[in-house]
Design a protein around this motif. Structure first.
Motif, mmCIF file in Angstrom:
data_model
loop_
_atom_site.group_PDB
_atom_site.id
_atom_site.type_symbol
_atom_site.label_atom_id
_atom_site.label_comp_id
_atom_site.label_asym_id
_atom_site.label_seq_id
_atom_site.Cartn_x
_atom_site.Cartn_y
_atom_site.Cartn_z
ATOM 1 N N VAL A 292 13.789 13.075 8.250
ATOM 2 C CA VAL A 292 13.070 12.039 7.508
ATOM 3 C C VAL A 292 14.022 10.876 7.242
ATOM 4 O O VAL A 292 15.136 11.075 6.753
ATOM 5 C CB VAL A 292 12.528 12.558 6.153
ATOM 6 C CG1 VAL A 292 11.746 11.446 5.441
ATOM 7 C CG2 VAL A 292 11.647 13.768 6.346
ATOM 8 N N LEU A 293 13.584 9.666 7.585
ATOM 9 C CA LEU A 293 14.290 8.456 7.170
ATOM 10 C C LEU A 293 13.604 7.913 5.928
ATOM 11 O O LEU A 293 12.365 7.874 5.858
ATOM 12 C CB LEU A 293 14.270 7.392 8.277
ATOM 13 C CG LEU A 293 14.864 7.768 9.635
ATOM 14 C CD1 LEU A 293 14.842 6.555 10.561
ATOM 15 C CD2 LEU A 293 16.269 8.309 9.505
ATOM 16 N N ALA B 254 18.209 15.946 -3.740
ATOM 17 C CA ALA B 254 17.067 16.639 -3.150
ATOM 18 C C ALA B 254 15.996 16.965 -4.186
ATOM 19 O O ALA B 254 14.798 16.925 -3.891
ATOM 20 C CB ALA B 254 17.541 17.917 -2.458
ATOM 21 N N SER B 255 16.408 17.276 -5.413
ATOM 22 C CA SER B 255 15.431 17.641 -6.448
ATOM 23 C C SER B 255 14.494 16.478 -6.763
ATOM 24 O O SER B 255 13.287 16.680 -6.980
ATOM 25 C CB SER B 255 16.162 18.080 -7.719
ATOM 26 O OG SER B 255 17.027 17.055 -8.185
ATOM 27 N N VAL C 32 13.932 18.099 6.106
ATOM 28 C CA VAL C 32 12.991 18.955 5.389
ATOM 29 C C VAL C 32 12.778 20.211 6.219
ATOM 30 O O VAL C 32 12.518 20.126 7.426
ATOM 31 C CB VAL C 32 11.639 18.242 5.152
ATOM 32 C CG1 VAL C 32 10.660 19.162 4.432
ATOM 33 C CG2 VAL C 32 11.858 16.960 4.348
ATOM 34 N N SER C 33 12.899 21.368 5.579
ATOM 35 C CA SER C 33 12.704 22.647 6.260
ATOM 36 C C SER C 33 11.498 23.359 5.671
ATOM 37 O O SER C 33 11.286 23.327 4.453
ATOM 38 C CB SER C 33 13.945 23.537 6.121
ATOM 39 O OG SER C 33 15.078 22.909 6.682
ATOM 40 N N VAL C 34 10.712 23.978 6.537
ATOM 41 C CA VAL C 34 9.507 24.692 6.108
ATOM 42 C C VAL C 34 9.547 26.093 6.686
ATOM 43 O O VAL C 34 9.719 26.284 7.891
ATOM 44 C CB VAL C 34 8.224 23.962 6.566
ATOM 45 C CG1 VAL C 34 6.988 24.665 6.013
ATOM 46 C CG2 VAL C 34 8.248 22.504 6.128
ATOM 47 N N PHE D 48 14.461 20.793 0.753
ATOM 48 C CA PHE D 48 14.877 19.426 1.050
ATOM 49 C C PHE D 48 16.398 19.334 0.992
ATOM 50 O O PHE D 48 17.032 19.954 0.139
ATOM 51 C CB PHE D 48 14.276 18.449 0.032
ATOM 52 C CG PHE D 48 12.780 18.337 0.105
ATOM 53 C CD1 PHE D 48 12.180 17.288 0.777
ATOM 54 C CD2 PHE D 48 11.964 19.285 -0.505
ATOM 55 C CE1 PHE D 48 10.802 17.177 0.842
ATOM 56 C CE2 PHE D 48 10.584 19.190 -0.443
ATOM 57 C CZ PHE D 48 10.003 18.136 0.230
ATOM 58 N N ARG D 49 16.967 18.536 1.882
ATOM 59 C CA ARG D 49 18.386 18.197 1.809
ATOM 60 C C ARG D 49 18.544 16.858 1.113
ATOM 61 O O ARG D 49 17.634 16.029 1.113
ATOM 62 C CB ARG D 49 18.996 18.106 3.220
ATOM 63 C CG ARG D 49 19.502 19.436 3.764
ATOM 64 C CD ARG D 49 18.394 20.392 4.064
ATOM 65 N NE ARG D 49 18.884 21.679 4.541
ATOM 66 C CZ ARG D 49 18.062 22.660 4.914
ATOM 67 N NH1 ARG D 49 16.761 22.510 4.869
ATOM 68 N NH2 ARG D 49 18.561 23.818 5.319
#
Length: 308
Positions: free
Chosen positions: A7-8, A43-44, A238-240, A81-82
């Protein structure tokens, strides 16, 4: 195994994700990496803002993806999220209003993270300082003025990592046309790591504010806030994973079956997974609000999604 996508984060209006008050030049600075001093987005904060997008659609789906708001003991979030990391930083220039700058450290770290989080092994050419990149190949060397500083730069003939970044921005249907033209036709400047850090520390926006009470009396301030300037471009991943519901519980199992039914209806497809659903929602909602001062129109940010 979880899947990730890039994601940008393109800053549309000045963005303040604060690190609290400090005894320094700025009362309320932005978040920065401890070691490099580069701006970052925790990330939070990103997760909380994106959760609000999903919450507009369905509370149940939101809790399934992001975890329950009240109690996380039943199941946890399946999305992670990173931190947002700096990629391109805008600096005022006498040529073309502003230029995007970056540096070898930032680009090499992007390459490392890109391959790590997306499970790829792409090869990118080496990057050196004091260069510029442009699809316009008429000039082999230029002189550019950034703020009050003059730089002599040589054209980098090929920069595969910048090619990839430019393609993402150019191909995104929500990116304004003037910006697509600018990032294609004008130069992206690759400064030294130290020069880049200097500009990211000294060329942010500093606003002075006061707080006025009910009787029109100043109750707080003046105080200063730091903002990331418009057209800053950050990036993250983003990881799912699969939904983390515990199927040993009969009630939870029924809820999970209901969830998959709702997802099938949402995506209108027989083959449905959590990853596709998340990307579909974010592609439809390409702008979010990050950080503070939402009522002042701050922190509007465009999401540009890359491939997995």
């Amino acid at each position: 195994m979880d899947k990730s996508f890039l994601v940008l984060y393109r800053v549309e209006t000045p963005l303040h994700m604060g690190s609290g008050t400090e005894l320094g030049v700025v009362d309320m600075p932005i978040q920065r990496e401890k070691v490099t001093g580069f701006p970052k987005l925790e990330a939070s904060g990103i997760k909380g803002s994106i959760r609000r997008i999903f919450k507009q659609k369905d509370d149940y789906l939101t809790n399934a993806i992001f975890g329950p708001e009240d109690d996380g003991s039943e199941y946890s979030s399946c999305i992670s999220f990173r931190d947002g990391e700096i990629l391109l930083f805008p600096v005022k220039s006498t040529q073309g209003i502003f230029k995007w700058i970056t540096c070898p450290f930032v680009l090499n770290r992007f390459i490392k993270n890109y391959n790590l989080f997306l499970g790829k092994n792409e090869k990118f050419n080496s990057i050196e300082k004091n260069q510029f990149y442009s699809e316009n190949k008429d000039k082999d060397a230029i002189e550019v003025i950034l703020e009050d500083f003059k730089f002599q730069l040589k054209r980098i003939k090929e920069c595969s990592v910048l090619n990839k970044i430019i393609s993402l921005i150019k191909e995104d249907e929500n990116t304004p046309n003037y910006l697509k033209n600018k990032i294609v036709k004008e130069e992206i400047i690759i400064l030294s790591d130290d020069s880049f850090r200097f500009f990211t520390e000294m060329s942010t926006e500093i606003n002075t504010r006061i707080k006025i009470g009910d009787k029109g009396i100043i109750t707080e301030g003046p105080f200063t806030e730091e903002y990331l300037p418009i057209e800053t471009i950050m990036y993250g991943f983003v990881s799912v994973d699969k939904f983390m519901m515990d199927e040993r519980d009969e009630n939870t199992k029924k809820e999970k079956e209901r969830l998959y039914k709702k997802m099938t209806e949402e995506l209108k497809a027989e083959r449905v997974n959590e990853f596709d659903y998340v990307k579909k929602v974010l592609n439809k909602n390409s702008y979010i609000q990050l950080g503070g001062n939402k009522t002042l129109g701050k922190g509007i940010t465009q999401l540009i999604l890359g491939g997995e």
